[in-house]
Design a protein around this motif. Structure first.
Motif, short mmCIF file in Angstrom:
data_model
loop_
_atom_site.label_atom_id
_atom_site.label_comp_id
_atom_site.label_asym_id
_atom_site.label_seq_id
_atom_site.Cartn_x
_atom_site.Cartn_y
_atom_site.Cartn_z
N ARG A 148 -7.99 1.52 0.32
CA ARG A 148 -6.82 0.94 0.63
C ARG A 148 -5.84 2.18 1.11
N GLN A 149 -5.85 3.36 0.35
CA GLN A 149 -5.10 4.57 0.62
C GLN A 149 -5.32 4.73 1.89
N PRO B 176 1.65 19.70 1.57
CA PRO B 176 1.09 18.45 1.69
C PRO B 176 1.90 17.27 1.09
N SER B 177 1.86 16.12 1.41
CA SER B 177 2.65 14.76 1.04
C SER B 177 1.80 14.53 -0.23
N GLY B 178 2.73 13.78 -1.09
CA GLY B 178 2.00 13.32 -2.18
C GLY B 178 0.94 12.19 -1.80
N ASN B 179 1.24 11.33 -0.81
CA ASN B 179 0.23 10.37 -0.43
C ASN B 179 -0.97 10.90 0.23
N GLY C 186 0.91 -1.07 0.04
CA GLY C 186 0.13 0.07 0.17
C GLY C 186 0.74 1.24 -0.16
N GLY C 187 0.02 2.39 -0.31
CA GLY C 187 0.83 3.59 -0.37
C GLY C 187 1.59 4.03 -1.52
N PHE C 188 2.05 4.95 -2.16
CA PHE C 188 2.65 5.43 -3.11
C PHE C 188 4.21 5.78 -2.76
#
Length: 446
Positions: free
Chosen positions: A350-351, A322-325, A297-299
């Motif tokens: 899921r994110q 802000p973060s990309g995630n 999970g996650g980017f």
């Protein structure tokens, strides 16, 4: 960090906790009153070096001004207080005047230093103001903006309104004269790189201003900058990090994709032009393909098209931006709500789970993600518009309030049909729907 304020206002919209709005308003007003805001040339500096917001680090960054424009626009939308509208419009004026390229892209930053001295460009002497404006007007201006013979910064003065409770813009007719004088006195260095991620934030800010203030110039600025990215900083669905002097740099990272999708979704929300929604969906799919960790999970920060490194980090914490995630969590929730696509709904879930695990020990450091989570848990109104005539779409543009989800159908479906053969609106919230109607005003009131 304005995204903290954006989360608090998102939370207030449904909670109606007055303490939360009071926190936001206190901060927004104090930032404006202090020297953090440039009362002569407009726009916000990077951060304050004291607890009063008097003395800033004088560098002005594009991303700060974009996020602050969003904050003041949203504050106006919640309170209808003209002070917030005026601050947002002054900041926008600064961006259009000093930070916009002839082709429509937005520059990175203006330096803090002039002739090797930090803040020299921005400060004034007491007698200097009187010489420019005259004895009577100059003394009144100095009194209003806290300018004294002694000074408030290294013997000189940062104009500010910290001593005032009455914010009436009494000297607006004098500001252009002081602005032109200040430009002739010394110069600031401009960082004229154009960054995809920061431009996307400013596109979103201008789009929000158009949607709330209903002034076409802001939409024009947003669309021109989006067109610049499309033409100069994009190849099919591949983005590039920056552009300068006719040359784009390396292929984009997660922030470039996440923020650009965010901007496209805002443009869709304001214009209801499905071109922006379709583009956002396509780039979101590419972002999932190139950056997403299918197993855990996650980017990742780096994608399949970036240079391969030994370590591939995932940035989740919201820093100055802000973060990309966090932004991808927001994008996935927004797209899933607009389209109703089960695949995006699963990806959003899921994110949110991934980010919840990251944020659980210090949620205050994940405010943009909290916006996404709150939006998922407390969705605002969802309007489905079934068009009988495509021209009817023009009547809806600019009329829907900020953050309302609008889905456009160009014809009937099994679930959504036309009533009386006319364009029909279905308004739903919290899994319950009002009777379908042909009356747009009725929809907006509901």
């Amino acid at each position: 960090m304005p995204h903290n304020l954006l989360f608090l206002m998102t939370y207030y919209e449904t909670s109606r906790d007055k303490r939360v709005l009071q926190m936001v308003e206190t901060t927004l007003i104090q930032m404006y009153k202090g020297g953090l805001f440039d009362h002569v040339g407009y726009g916000f500096s990077r951060y304050s070096t004291d607890k009063y917001f008097l003395v800033p680090h004088f560098e002005k960054m594009l991303y700060d001004n974009a996020l602050l424009m969003m904050s003041y626009v949203q504050a106006f939308g919640l309170t209808n207080k003209t002070i917030y509208r005026d601050i947002a419009k002054k900041t926008a004026q600064y961006i259009m005047r000093e930070m916009t390229s002839p082709e429509g892209g937005f520059y990175c930053a203006q330096d803090a230093d002039s002739e090797g001295v930090e803040g020299k460009y921005y400060v004034f002497d007491y007698d200097e103001i009187i010489k420019i404006l005259g004895e009577e007007r100059g003394k009144s201006f100095n009194s209003y903006y806290g300018i004294t013979p002694k000074g408030n910064f290294e013997g000189r003065n940062i104009p500010n309104l910290l001593g005032n409770t009455n914010l009436e813009d009494r000297f607006q007719q004098d500001i252009p004269q002081l602005y032109e004088y200040r430009k002739s006195r010394t110069r600031l260095h401009l960082d004229d790189k154009i960054l995809t991620s920061w431009n996307a934030l400013m596109i979103a800010a201008f789009t929000m201003m158009y949607q709330v203030f209903d002034e076409e110039q802001y939409l024009v600025a947003a669309q021109k900058a989006e067109g610049f990215i499309t033409e100069k900083m994009q190849d099919n669905n591949t983005l590039f990090v920056s552009y300068r002097d006719g040359i784009h740099s390396s292929k984009g990272f997660l922030d470039d994709y996440a923020f650009y999708i965010f901007a496209l979704l805002e443009l869709y929300g304001a214009t209801l032009d499905c071109h922006y929604l379709n583009k956002a969906v396509n780039i979101c799919q590419k972002t999932v393909e190139d950056f997403y960790d299918m197993e855990n999970g996650g980017f990742y920060l780096y994608g399949e098209e970036n240079q391969k490194l030994i370590i591939t980090p995932k940035e989740t914490y919201d820093g100055a931006i802000p973060s990309g995630n966090s932004v991808m969590a927001y994008n996935l929730v927004k797209i899933s709500q607009i389209t109703g696509d089960s695949g995006f709904q699963e990806k959003a879930k899921r994110q949110l789970e991934f980010m919840s695990y990251s944020a659980k020990d210090y949620p205050a450091g994940f405010s943009f993600f909290l916006m996404a989570l709150w939006m998922h848990m407390n969705p605002l109104e969802n309007i489905t518009c079934v068009l009988a005539d495509k021209d009817d779409l023009k009547k809806l543009r600019g009329k829907v309030k900020l953050n309302t989800t609008v889905r456009i159908l160009e014809g009937e479906t099994d679930e959504y049909s036309l009533i009386n053969g006319k364009t029909t609106f279905y308004v739903c919230k919290n899994h319950s729907c009002l009777p379908p109607t042909n009356n747009l005003l009725e929809v907006l009131e509901q």
